[in-house]
Design a protein around this motif. Structure first.
Motif, PDB file in Angstrom:
ATOM      1  N   SER A 116       9.533  53.146  35.239  1.00 23.44           N
ATOM      2  CA  SER A 116       8.483  52.135  35.315  1.00 23.44           C
ATOM      3  C   SER A 116       8.813  51.009  34.356  1.00 23.44           C
ATOM      4  O   SER A 116       9.380  51.235  33.292  1.00 23.44           O
ATOM      5  CB  SER A 116       7.115  52.731  34.943  1.00 23.44           C
ATOM      6  OG  SER A 116       6.134  51.706  34.869  1.00 23.44           O
ATOM      7  N   CYS A 117       8.500  49.770  34.761  1.00 26.61           N
ATOM      8  CA  CYS A 117       8.680  48.629  33.855  1.00 26.61           C
ATOM      9  C   CYS A 117       7.578  48.594  32.804  1.00 26.61           C
ATOM     10  O   CYS A 117       7.652  47.816  31.851  1.00 26.61           O
ATOM     11  CB  CYS A 117       8.693  47.324  34.651  1.00 26.61           C
ATOM     12  SG  CYS A 117      10.147  47.153  35.714  1.00 26.61           S
TER      13      CYS A 117
ATOM     14  N   GLN B  73       6.347  58.251  32.654  1.00 23.37           N
ATOM     15  CA  GLN B  73       7.316  57.260  33.106  1.00 23.37           C
ATOM     16  C   GLN B  73       8.151  56.731  31.947  1.00 23.37           C
ATOM     17  O   GLN B  73       7.671  56.583  30.826  1.00 23.37           O
ATOM     18  CB  GLN B  73       6.592  56.089  33.792  1.00 23.37           C
ATOM     19  CG  GLN B  73       5.805  56.520  35.027  1.00 23.37           C
ATOM     20  CD  GLN B  73       4.849  55.434  35.493  1.00 23.37           C
ATOM     21  OE1 GLN B  73       4.312  54.682  34.686  1.00 23.37           O
ATOM     22  NE2 GLN B  73       4.660  55.362  36.803  1.00 23.37           N
TER      23      GLN B  73
ATOM     24  N   SER C  48      11.258  53.622  30.934  1.00 25.57           N
ATOM     25  CA  SER C  48      11.895  52.384  31.359  1.00 25.57           C
ATOM     26  C   SER C  48      13.394  52.602  31.436  1.00 25.57           C
ATOM     27  O   SER C  48      13.958  53.441  30.742  1.00 25.57           O
ATOM     28  CB  SER C  48      11.598  51.253  30.371  1.00 25.57           C
ATOM     29  OG  SER C  48      12.275  51.479  29.154  1.00 25.57           O
TER      30      SER C  48
ATOM     31  N   PRO D 123       6.263  51.602  30.966  1.00 27.80           N
ATOM     32  CA  PRO D 123       6.286  53.057  30.766  1.00 27.80           C
ATOM     33  C   PRO D 123       5.221  53.543  29.797  1.00 27.80           C
ATOM     34  O   PRO D 123       4.699  52.789  28.990  1.00 27.80           O
ATOM     35  CB  PRO D 123       7.687  53.294  30.187  1.00 27.80           C
ATOM     36  CG  PRO D 123       7.966  52.031  29.425  1.00 27.80           C
ATOM     37  CD  PRO D 123       7.360  50.927  30.250  1.00 27.80           C
TER      38      PRO D 123
END
Length: 367
Positions: free
Chosen positions: A311-312, A344, A346, A314
């Motif tokens: 995820s961008c 998540q 990055s 996180p």
């Protein structure tokens, strides 16, 4: 068997595959996983930069205690050397000496002699793929393209790949030996993982959220994505598989002894499919072993740390240290995570440095 986590839960979905979510509300800074490696190895050029037993590193590489037989590893102390001796001498020393014998001149000469044989086998195994590829490169010989593809690799690439595969094969062999009760500890009792490999020992200050020792089945369940490999990468992978099958002869043409690297490789990876699947798993899931100067010293595969989606924005980051490379710690960022929320990371964090002093990468969202 799926991994068991203390504060995480493994879930599945058709779109995202297998991934972990929070099993309960997590507070900021809480350690949620210390994952153990299955396949881990230093690059040949970095073999004196870090201890082969505990993976403490030295900058610049100056570790002077080494194995006098294979000359392929180094230790940070006599204590590490002694603790690791039985494991190394039984499982690693001879095949590592073969890998270490590879040189640029020797590799070039041997591959020149083997190219014709490997090309014939490639033609037989990839007839349809080569026909399609030939239509896409009009005006260029498919054989010349193949030569360009395999020329991307030199002896050091093969050395590094062989060192990593050796560690993974050793782990597989020990796993089989343990199941058969063939491994004994110093008192003559049937041994467990912690008696076999120094890197798996658990210290008193590292007990919470430690994953179980990963098995070969855990590795095989990781994503490989080999079905989407372009033809060029398939051809390169087939060349590497063919080379590793012959590595012992390439490294030492006059050695016909049993127990060589190629013997073990043929045992565990008898088919190209078994090899390319692991190449895909390694590409998709491995972690670089970085020192404090951002120099990558090798690669490690941590199966239980591979279930964190990207995820961008996180909610977790890695906090790892080469001083304790047998674990890869993942912590939440400075914000809480609610139960059932997916964990998540990055992509920036995946390549963050593993150093003696833990480095934490925070990526804070705008809100």
């Amino acid at each position: 068997m799926d991994p068991e986590f203390d504060v995480l839960e493994l879930q599945r979905s058709a779109d995202e595959g297998r991934f972990v979510v929070a099993a309960r509300d997590l507070i900021q800074g809480e350690i949620i996983l210390r994952a153990r490696p299955f396949g881990i190895a230093l690059y040949s050029i970095a073999r004196r930069n870090a201890c082969h037993a505990c993976f403490s590193f030295s900058v610049p590489g100056s570790l002077s205690i080494s194995c006098l037989s294979c000359k392929a590893i180094a230790y940070c102390s006599i204590e590490c050397q002694h603790k690791h001796y039985n494991f190394h001498s039984k499982y690693e020393c001879h095949p590592l000496s073969e890998i270490q014998l590879l040189s640029s001149t020797m590799f070039s000469k041997s591959i020149s002699k083997l190219k014709a044989d490997i090309w014939e086998i490639t033609l037989a195994n990839f007839k349809n793929e080569l026909s399609v590829l030939e239509t896409e490169i009009s005006g260029k010989s498919i054989y010349k393209l193949w030569l360009e593809l395999i020329d991307d690799y030199d002896y050091s690439d093969v050395q590094n790949l062989a060192r990593w595969f050796l560690n993974l094969m050793v782990r597989r062999q020990i796993e089989l030996d343990l199941k058969e009760g063939l491994v004994k500890d110093q008192d003559g009792n049937v041994a467990g993982w912690n008696d076999v490999d120094l890197r798996l020992k658990q210290t008193d200050d590292v007990k919470s959220c430690v994953s179980s020792t990963p098995t070969w089945e855990n590795v095989r369940k990781l994503t490989a994505n080999t079905e989407i490999l372009p033809t060029e990468e398939l051809l390169q992978s087939f060349f590497l598989w063919s080379t590793l099958l012959r590595l012992s002869i390439i490294a030492n043409p006059n050695n016909f002894s049993r127990g060589t690297f190629s013997d073990s490789f043929r045992k565990f990876f008898p088919t190209f499919d078994s090899f390319v699947s692991l190449i895909g798993i390694r590409t998709m899931n491995s972690f670089g072993l970085w020192d404090s100067t951002d120099e990558c010293l090798g690669q490690g595969l941590y199966p239980f740390a591979s279930y964190f989606n990207h995820s961008c924005r996180p909610n977790t980051v890695r906090d790892t240290g080469m001083k304790n490379i047998s674990k890869s710690e993942i912590k939440p960022t400075p914000k809480s995570v609610e139960e059932d929320k997916a964990m998540q990371l990055s992509l920036e964090d995946i390549v963050s440095a593993i150093s003696k002093e833990p480095i934490v990468i925070y990526q804070i969202s705008e809100d």
